[in-house]
Motif scaffolding. Structure first.
Motif, PDB file in Angstrom:
ATOM      1  N   ILE A 494       0.766  -1.213  -0.200  1.00  0.00           N
ATOM      2  CA  ILE A 494       0.001   0.022   0.272  1.00  0.00           C
ATOM      3  C   ILE A 494       1.663   1.207  -0.064  1.00  0.00           C
ATOM      4  CG2 ILE A 494      -2.019   1.607   0.966  1.00  0.00           C
ATOM      5  CD1 ILE A 494      -2.646  -1.633   2.638  1.00  0.00           C
ATOM      6  N   ALA A 495       0.681   1.865  -0.490  1.00  0.00           N
ATOM      7  CA  ALA A 495       1.206   3.452  -0.662  1.00  0.00           C
ATOM      8  C   ALA A 495       0.111   4.290  -1.025  1.00  0.00           C
ATOM      9  CB  ALA A 495       1.936   3.851  -2.154  1.00  0.00           C
ATOM     10  N   ALA A 496       0.093   5.633   0.097  1.00  0.00           N
ATOM     11  CA  ALA A 496      -0.362   6.433   0.305  1.00  0.00           C
ATOM     12  C   ALA A 496       0.046   7.719   0.589  1.00  0.00           C
ATOM     13  CB  ALA A 496      -0.725   6.736   1.711  1.00  0.00           C
ATOM     14  N   ILE A 497      -0.277   8.800  -0.454  1.00  0.00           N
ATOM     15  CA  ILE A 497       0.092   9.858  -1.005  1.00  0.00           C
ATOM     16  C   ILE A 497      -0.905  11.188  -0.196  1.00  0.00           C
ATOM     17  CG2 ILE A 497       0.937  11.695  -3.261  1.00  0.00           C
ATOM     18  CD1 ILE A 497       1.029   8.373  -4.607  1.00  0.00           C
ATOM     19  N   THR A 498      -0.786  12.210  -0.141  1.00  0.00           N
ATOM     20  CA  THR A 498      -1.237  13.029   0.647  1.00  0.00           C
ATOM     21  C   THR A 498       0.173  14.512  -0.465  1.00  0.00           C
ATOM     22  OG1 THR A 498      -1.936  14.683   2.575  1.00  0.00           O
ATOM     23  CG2 THR A 498       0.089  13.512   2.245  1.00  0.00           C
ATOM     24  N   GLY A 499      -0.574  15.737  -0.123  1.00  0.00           N
ATOM     25  CA  GLY A 499       0.354  16.693   0.090  1.00  0.00           C
ATOM     26  C   GLY A 499      -0.432  17.473  -0.300  1.00  0.00           C
ATOM     27  N   THR A 500      -0.486  19.513  -0.072  1.00  0.00           N
ATOM     28  CA  THR A 500      -1.037  20.152  -0.916  1.00  0.00           C
ATOM     29  C   THR A 500      -1.876  20.026  -2.823  1.00  0.00           C
ATOM     30  OG1 THR A 500      -0.607  21.829   1.012  1.00  0.00           O
ATOM     31  CG2 THR A 500      -2.051  23.190  -0.956  1.00  0.00           C
ATOM     32  N   ASN A 501      -1.061  19.987  -3.363  1.00  0.00           N
ATOM     33  CA  ASN A 501      -0.805  19.905  -4.832  1.00  0.00           C
ATOM     34  C   ASN A 501      -0.092  18.961  -5.709  1.00  0.00           C
ATOM     35  OD1 ASN A 501      -2.371  22.766  -5.016  1.00  0.00           O
ATOM     36  ND2 ASN A 501      -0.676  23.209  -4.494  1.00  0.00           N
ATOM     37  N   GLY A 502      -0.701  18.823  -6.128  1.00  0.00           N
ATOM     38  CA  GLY A 502       0.193  16.899  -7.166  1.00  0.00           C
ATOM     39  C   GLY A 502      -0.223  15.660  -6.457  1.00  0.00           C
ATOM     40  N   LYS A 503      -1.609  15.391  -5.833  1.00  0.00           N
ATOM     41  CA  LYS A 503      -0.706  14.457  -5.400  1.00  0.00           C
ATOM     42  C   LYS A 503      -2.212  13.272  -6.230  1.00  0.00           C
ATOM     43  CE  LYS A 503      -4.306  16.564  -2.699  1.00  0.00           C
ATOM     44  NZ  LYS A 503      -4.409  17.322  -2.239  1.00  0.00           N
ATOM     45  N   THR A 504      -2.143  14.238  -6.881  1.00  0.00           N
ATOM     46  CA  THR A 504      -3.728  13.386  -8.355  1.00  0.00           C
ATOM     47  C   THR A 504      -2.624  12.500  -9.217  1.00  0.00           C
ATOM     48  OG1 THR A 504      -5.591  14.556  -7.349  1.00  0.00           O
ATOM     49  CG2 THR A 504      -5.561  13.658  -9.396  1.00  0.00           C
ATOM     50  N   THR A 505      -1.937  13.986  -9.341  1.00  0.00           N
ATOM     51  CA  THR A 505      -0.959  13.291 -10.894  1.00  0.00           C
ATOM     52  C   THR A 505      -0.064  12.437  -9.910  1.00  0.00           C
ATOM     53  OG1 THR A 505      -0.941  15.633 -11.707  1.00  0.00           O
ATOM     54  CG2 THR A 505       0.565  14.184 -12.400  1.00  0.00           C
ATOM     55  N   THR A 506       0.610  12.459  -8.959  1.00  0.00           N
ATOM     56  CA  THR A 506       1.680  11.339  -8.651  1.00  0.00           C
ATOM     57  C   THR A 506       0.717  10.325  -8.851  1.00  0.00           C
ATOM     58  OG1 THR A 506       2.605  13.660  -7.265  1.00  0.00           O
ATOM     59  CG2 THR A 506       2.693  11.039  -6.845  1.00  0.00           C
ATOM     60  N   ALA A 507      -0.229  10.082  -7.530  1.00  0.00           N
ATOM     61  CA  ALA A 507      -0.624   8.939  -7.407  1.00  0.00           C
ATOM     62  C   ALA A 507      -0.721   8.199  -8.918  1.00  0.00           C
ATOM     63  CB  ALA A 507      -2.412   8.903  -6.786  1.00  0.00           C
ATOM     64  N   GLY A 582       3.769   9.142   1.011  1.00  0.00           N
ATOM     65  CA  GLY A 582       4.561  10.253   0.719  1.00  0.00           C
ATOM     66  C   GLY A 582       3.672  11.862   1.172  1.00  0.00           C
ATOM     67  N   VAL A 583       4.690  12.465   1.212  1.00  0.00           N
ATOM     68  CA  VAL A 583       3.837  13.962   1.254  1.00  0.00           C
ATOM     69  C   VAL A 583       5.004  14.703   0.844  1.00  0.00           C
ATOM     70  CG1 VAL A 583       3.600  15.507   3.065  1.00  0.00           C
ATOM     71  CG2 VAL A 583       3.593  13.770   3.964  1.00  0.00           C
ATOM     72  N   HIS A 601      -0.368  23.098  11.643  1.00  0.00           N
ATOM     73  CA  HIS A 601      -1.770  22.595  11.266  1.00  0.00           C
ATOM     74  C   HIS A 601      -2.502  21.727  10.467  1.00  0.00           C
ATOM     75  CE1 HIS A 601      -3.613  25.969  14.753  1.00  0.00           C
ATOM     76  NE2 HIS A 601      -2.830  24.933  15.197  1.00  0.00           N
ATOM     77  N   LEU A 602      -1.381  22.088   9.540  1.00  0.00           N
ATOM     78  CA  LEU A 602      -1.959  21.655   7.942  1.00  0.00           C
ATOM     79  C   LEU A 602      -0.747  20.173   7.260  1.00  0.00           C
ATOM     80  CD1 LEU A 602      -3.912  20.976   5.228  1.00  0.00           C
ATOM     81  CD2 LEU A 602      -1.999  22.567   3.982  1.00  0.00           C
ATOM     82  N   ALA A 603      -0.002  20.604   8.375  1.00  0.00           N
ATOM     83  CA  ALA A 603       1.365  19.637   8.064  1.00  0.00           C
ATOM     84  C   ALA A 603       1.165  19.020   9.500  1.00  0.00           C
ATOM     85  CB  ALA A 603       2.576  21.097   8.822  1.00  0.00           C
ATOM     86  N   GLU A 604       0.713  18.917  10.191  1.00  0.00           N
ATOM     87  CA  GLU A 604       0.647  17.501  11.262  1.00  0.00           C
ATOM     88  C   GLU A 604      -0.737  16.844  10.593  1.00  0.00           C
ATOM     89  OE1 GLU A 604      -0.354  17.467  16.199  1.00  0.00           O
ATOM     90  OE2 GLU A 604      -0.796  19.415  15.079  1.00  0.00           O
ATOM     91  N   LEU A 605      -1.281  17.795  10.063  1.00  0.00           N
ATOM     92  CA  LEU A 605      -2.673  16.506   9.681  1.00  0.00           C
ATOM     93  C   LEU A 605      -2.198  15.569   8.720  1.00  0.00           C
ATOM     94  CD1 LEU A 605      -5.402  16.010   9.648  1.00  0.00           C
ATOM     95  CD2 LEU A 605      -6.004  17.584   7.788  1.00  0.00           C
ATOM     96  N   ALA A 621      12.506  17.288   0.269  1.00  0.00           N
ATOM     97  CA  ALA A 621      13.164  17.737   1.550  1.00  0.00           C
ATOM     98  C   ALA A 621      13.075  19.663   0.874  1.00  0.00           C
ATOM     99  CB  ALA A 621      14.871  16.995   0.639  1.00  0.00           C
ATOM    100  N   ASP A 622      12.626  19.963  -0.087  1.00  0.00           N
ATOM    101  CA  ASP A 622      12.487  21.229  -0.568  1.00  0.00           C
ATOM    102  C   ASP A 622      11.527  22.547   0.652  1.00  0.00           C
ATOM    103  OD1 ASP A 622      14.742  21.120  -1.980  1.00  0.00           O
ATOM    104  OD2 ASP A 622      13.382  20.496  -3.760  1.00  0.00           O
ATOM    105  N   ASP A 623      11.000  21.206   0.917  1.00  0.00           N
ATOM    106  CA  ASP A 623       9.342  22.306   1.916  1.00  0.00           C
ATOM    107  C   ASP A 623      10.266  21.723   3.306  1.00  0.00           C
ATOM    108  OD1 ASP A 623       7.222  22.079   2.517  1.00  0.00           O
ATOM    109  OD2 ASP A 623       6.263  22.004   1.282  1.00  0.00           O
ATOM    110  N   PRO A 624      10.094  23.386   3.731  1.00  0.00           N
ATOM    111  CA  PRO A 624      10.784  23.404   5.665  1.00  0.00           C
ATOM    112  C   PRO A 624       9.556  21.952   6.039  1.00  0.00           C
ATOM    113  CG  PRO A 624      11.064  25.436   4.575  1.00  0.00           C
ATOM    114  CD  PRO A 624      10.749  24.565   3.479  1.00  0.00           C
ATOM    115  N   LEU A 625       8.281  22.463   6.391  1.00  0.00           N
ATOM    116  CA  LEU A 625       7.276  21.830   7.118  1.00  0.00           C
ATOM    117  C   LEU A 625       7.142  20.062   6.736  1.00  0.00           C
ATOM    118  CD1 LEU A 625       4.388  23.951   6.706  1.00  0.00           C
ATOM    119  CD2 LEU A 625       5.937  23.745   8.466  1.00  0.00           C
ATOM    120  N   VAL A 626       7.412  19.881   5.549  1.00  0.00           N
ATOM    121  CA  VAL A 626       7.366  18.598   5.219  1.00  0.00           C
ATOM    122  C   VAL A 626       8.685  17.884   5.787  1.00  0.00           C
ATOM    123  CG1 VAL A 626       7.764  16.994   3.340  1.00  0.00           C
ATOM    124  CG2 VAL A 626       6.215  18.592   3.463  1.00  0.00           C
ATOM    125  N   LEU A 627       9.774  18.590   5.416  1.00  0.00           N
ATOM    126  CA  LEU A 627      11.563  18.166   5.852  1.00  0.00           C
ATOM    127  C   LEU A 627      10.784  17.922   7.605  1.00  0.00           C
ATOM    128  CD1 LEU A 627      14.461  17.390   4.586  1.00  0.00           C
ATOM    129  CD2 LEU A 627      14.432  19.756   5.767  1.00  0.00           C
TER     130      LEU A 627
END
Length: 943
Positions: A494-507, A582-583, A601-605, A621-627
């Motif tokens: 199982i792979a799970a993908i989240t993020g604000t943008n790009g998750k549909t295309t990546t999935a 993946g985030v 808060h969004l990053a914690e979720l 690694a280029d997104d500080p909150l994700v890092l």
């Protein structure tokens, strides 16, 4: 005191990694009444109602700790008390739940109450009943009006709740199997409100319903249900069975009993659980009565020889006896002082006895059946039996009617063991229970007699797992080992993908890569559920329901789950763990909704996805909150994705043997490169990936890097990853609303669903990088439920990058005025220096798109942000340009020149079903025809 809001989380959430219920509780005036002020009378009353609360340690972490906390001078508030009450009510119903926490929610008197639940409806009911109980115990002067009915009874409500919970709970046998599956790391899904359960995922699944399994033969169940035929089959094999006859009338029953010889037994032809059985019948009158009782459950009745001896249940799994139990009917033992009714009450005080299957034993009932048993021996409820006399209240020894069970597995005679195994094999059951009467189970039936009453399909496990006396047996594990032999797979990756943008295309990319590797993927995305590339359900399917849908499909062998903010907030994750999480990024979107007010808060979720990853967490690694999320995962590996080859942290991670995916510059362009365990693996030039528009679409470069990194972490071979990336393009049919390109007008059209500043800005950057000889025109909007500052940020993301701006709104106004959003964004554009002449306000989406299309001229580029994707794409493709005839616009990239109109060439994930297909129906443009999939076909020659 009232519940303002309730959320039921089915899996990992912000509050726990297991199912919990969250209540937003408003105490109102009761905020001024903590338990310290309510006094000891309130605490004593609660202790009397729920004595099990004595075991709640609370912050003291010892027995009595919770009551100690309540009795302190300050005490604790009723929200905290409700948390413990809801947990204890479920414990009373037989569930093992312990977790809870209560926190102030900001406003005075408002609390967030979170507690664990075992089953949804029971957990909700526990919260509601807990509210009524607490209200009923409050002093009259502060009790909220109408909080409990005038005739409300705690005892009646408690018992009804227990029955309600048990009607919805997994039965004892199913629960035992589920626990054994969990012990063997086998996932499970409950498929209905009864006991139908799926063990394992996808193509590896097995199903159980109670103790009937996927391997249970239908004909074997039919034979076991046919008691007459079972008797004949066993008799032909020389196994000990009583004489019996099948009858359909009272007269036939009496004559059969006379032929067989008294005493006899009457029982339903196809009954179970001991229902309708009458034993030791010694006269024609008793046989007639027994026949009538059996007819309540079956039209046909069996009359058979009554065998002397104790009732034994011999459990056989996969051809081997795994447990043997002696069963004794529900009874009381006289003491010369108490009546039978009083003795029943004394027996029911045993803490092991409860309602139904709540506990190890079931409470005795002085009902009509018990009264009949007493009448047969000239007793009644007021009789006082002499000391030591056993008075039976049931004729059968079922635990569900108050019977007791004694384990005899270790002492059963080998002949009796072999006899049971032969009987179950003869009927053909994988799991079977033999009811065997014997005066001494330690001696062979060949020596002292005995007989098989019947062979049961779906035998109950409770008597073996938790006998009244003797050793409990793990009878569920042999069933699990039969269904999943050692080494057999039960899980799909199982792979799970989240993020604000790009998750549909990546999935979609990742699912395409897995398909290229030979897997049968199940995919959940914002536009539906896809099984092996075909959409089976349409709609926004990025929550736990769609995850369960995919994992329940018997075709899939790998799952790719796009995981959105909304689903996480509403119900949590649909799975307890994923192999790879993946985030992609954390950007401003949906802020100010459902308690998510800041990017932190969004990053914690979104961090939940990597917190439950077991094999690898793939992080931007280029997104500080994700890092920062790297400090919260327990995955075996962390794979960083960076487009900065000079990233210091990633460099050190690689030097330490860590995994990473980096973008590196070379003579031929930019190369996606993998690092793992010190190895350097050049993967693919970005200009060879059609979805990147020859590398210009940097956001899709990053999406491709994430898809590659996650595929690599799933164990996909490198050649399959390369092939997948080279054959995935951003066509409407493969990724609707994700940077779709239409080249067949004299101008070019970029079509996208971007609806936040980050996504809009990336598309605006792409529009600037593309070679355009004419003007750049953008159709802009934003969702009405976003904050004003978010809508302004969307406008700022495009300001100064286009020659003309058309501001519109979505069809769904989301409580905004008709033209509020476009006017707000138009003002933001003006404030950013865009002249009035370059701004048009056209609120309706269709009108706005039509205006942009009519404005387009040869060499222009139109960037259209759309909401109604199918309708808008159809509007673009069907548009008839009024521009003077001329050649169609040159393709924006050559790597996917075979898909100028977003068809499905080069993609494994084509959606050929409605509504997307509708956009390609009846298509004709510039003399080119396309079939129902949008693929070019040559026009027929004119006559």
């Amino acid at each position: 005191m009232r519940i303002v809001d309730r959320s039921v989380y089915v899996g990992p959430s912000l509050y726990a990694r297991f199912p919990v219920i969250r209540l937003e509780l408003d105490l109102g005036a009761l905020e001024a009444w903590p338990t310290g002020r309510l006094g000891s009378s309130f605490v004593d009353a609660l202790a009397a109602a729920l004595p099990g609360l004595q075991e709640h340690g609370c912050s003291y972490r010892e027995s009595g700790g919770f009551f100690r906390r309540m009795r302190e001078d300050d005490g604790t508030w009723l929200g905290h008390v409700l948390e413990h009450v809801a947990i204890e009510l479920q414990n009373m119903a037989g569930e093992e739940v312990t977790f809870g926490k209560t926190r102030a929610a900001g406003a005075p008197g408002v609390y967030t109450v979170v507690y664990e639940y075992a089953q949804r409806d029971e957990g909700i009911a526990a919260g509601d009943l807990g509210m009524k109980l607490l209200c009923s115990l409050l002093p009259a002067q502060i009790r909220p009006p109408d909080c409990v009915p005038a005739d409300w009874s705690w005892e009646a409500a408690r018992d009804e709740f227990i029955r309600y919970a048990q009607r919805r709970a997994l039965g004892p046998s199913t629960s035992a199997l589920v626990r054994a599956a969990e012990k063997n790391d086998i996932p499970w899904l409950r498929l209905n409100d009864q006991s139908l359960v799926q063990l394992g995922h996808g193509k590896f699944q097995q199903r159980i319903q109670a103790t009937v399994t996927s391997r249970t033969s239908h004909i074997a169940v039919e034979l076991a249900s046919d008691k007459e035929e079972t008797n004949k089959i066993l008799a032909t094999l020389g196994l000990p069975v009583p004489k019996q006859e099948l009858v359909q009338s009272k007269g036939q029953a009496i004559r059969a009993a006379q032929r067989i010889g008294f005493p006899v037994v009457t029982k339903p032809y196809n009954g179970n659980h001991g229902r309708g059985i009458s034993i030791r019948l010694t006269s024609d009158e008793e046989v007639a009565q027994g026949f009538a009782v059996a007819c309540e459950h079956s039209r046909s009745v069996i009359v058979e020889t009554f065998l002397e001896g104790d009732d034994h249940r011999l459990l056989v799994v996969n051809g081997e006896l795994v447990a043997a139990t002696r069963r004794t009917p529900g009874h009381v033992v006289g003491d010369g002082a108490h009546t039978i009714a009083q003795l029943i009450d004394i027996v029911n005080q045993d803490p092991r006895r409860g309602v139904g299957h709540e506990k190890v034993l079931t409470r005795l009932e002085l009902d009509a059946q018990a009264q009949k048993m007493l009448e047969r021996v000239d007793l009644n409820a007021d009789s006082i039996p002499p000391p030591g006399e056993t008075v039976f209240l049931r004729s059968t020894a079922n635990l569900s009617t108050g019977g007791t069970a004694t384990d005899v597995t270790d002492v059963i005679h080998p002949d009796n063991r072999e006899m049971a195994e032969r009987a179950v094999r003869a009927i053909g059951l994988d799991v079977g229970g033999v009811d065997f009467l014997s005066q001494n189970i330690t001696e062979s039936y060949r020596s002292i007699g005995g007989g098989i009453c019947e062979v049961n399909a779906a035998p109950g496990f409770r008597m073996h797992v938790a006998p009244s006396e003797g050793k409990g047996r793990d009878v569920a594990t042999p069933v699990i080992n039969m269904l999943f032999p050692p080494g057999a797979p039960a899980r799909v990756p199982i792979a799970a993908i989240t993020g604000t943008n790009g998750k549909t295309t990546t999935a979609r990319m990742l699912a395409h890569l897995t398909k290229m590797a030979g897997f049968t993927p199940g995919l959940t995305t914002t536009d539906g559920v896809y099984i092996d590339g075909q959409r089976t359900v349409s709609g926004d399917m990025t929550g736990p329901v769609s995850a369960r849908m995919v994992l329940a499909d018997p075709q899939i062998d790998i799952a790719v789950l796009e995981t959105a903010r909304g689903g996480l907030l509403r119900a949590g994750m649909g799975v307890r763990e994923v192999n790879v999480g993946g985030v992609l990024n954390v950007q401003s979107d949906h802020l100010g909704l459902k308690g998510i007010d800041t990017l932190e808060h969004l990053a914690e979720l979104k961090r939940i996805v990597v917190e439950i990853a077991t094999d690898c967490a793939v992080l931007n690694a280029d997104d500080p909150l994700v890092l920062k999320m790297s400090g919260y995962t327990e995955a075996k590996n962390i794979c960083y994705v960076t487009m900065n080859p000079q990233h210091m942290l990633v460099r050190e991670h690689i030097r330490a043997g860590g995994r990473a995916c980096a973008l590196e510059a070379g003579v031929n362009g930019q190369m996606i490169t993998l690092y793992d365990r010190g190895g350097h693996i050049p993967l693919l030039w970005t200009h060879l990936i059609p979805a990147t528009l020859e590398g210009r679409a940097t956001h899709n470069v990053q999406n491709a890097m994430f898809a590659a990194a996650m595929a690599f972490s799933l164990g996909i071979k490198l050649d399959a990853i390369r092939q997948g990336l080279r054959t995935f393009d951003s066509t409407f049919f493969q990724a609707p609303g994700r940077m779709n390109v239409f080249n067949e007008h004299p101008f070019k059209v970029l079509f996208d669903y971007g609806h936040n500043a980050h996504a809009v800005g990336m598309m605006a950057d792409l529009a600037r990088r593309l070679d355009v000889t004419g003007r750049r025109i953008v159709v802009l909007a934003g969702p009405g439920d976003r904050r004003d500052e978010d809508l302004v940020a969307i406008a700022h993301a495009v300001a100064g990058r286009f020659d003309h701006y058309i501001c519109r709104r979505d069809d769904n106004l989301r409580d905004r005025a008709t033209d509020e959003v476009p006017r707000l964004q138009a003002r933001a554009l003006k404030a950013a220096g865009v002249p009035d002449s370059a701004i048009s306000i056209i609120p309706d989406e269709q009108d706005a798109i039509d205006a942009a299309l009519r404005m387009g001229e040869a060499g222009d580029l139109l960037l259209i942000f759309a909401d109604a994707l199918v309708r808008s794409w159809k509007q673009i493709t069907k548009f008839k340009s009024s521009t003077a005839p001329g050649p169609a616009a040159a393709p924006l990239h050559s790597a996917a020149a075979d898909s100028k109109v977003s068809g499905i060439s080069g993609g494994a994930f084509a959606d050929l079903g409605a509504p997307i297909t509708e956009a390609a129906l009846d298509f004709q443009s510039e003399g080119l025809l396309r079939d129902e999939r949008g693929i070019r076909v040559a026009p027929e020659a004119e006559d």
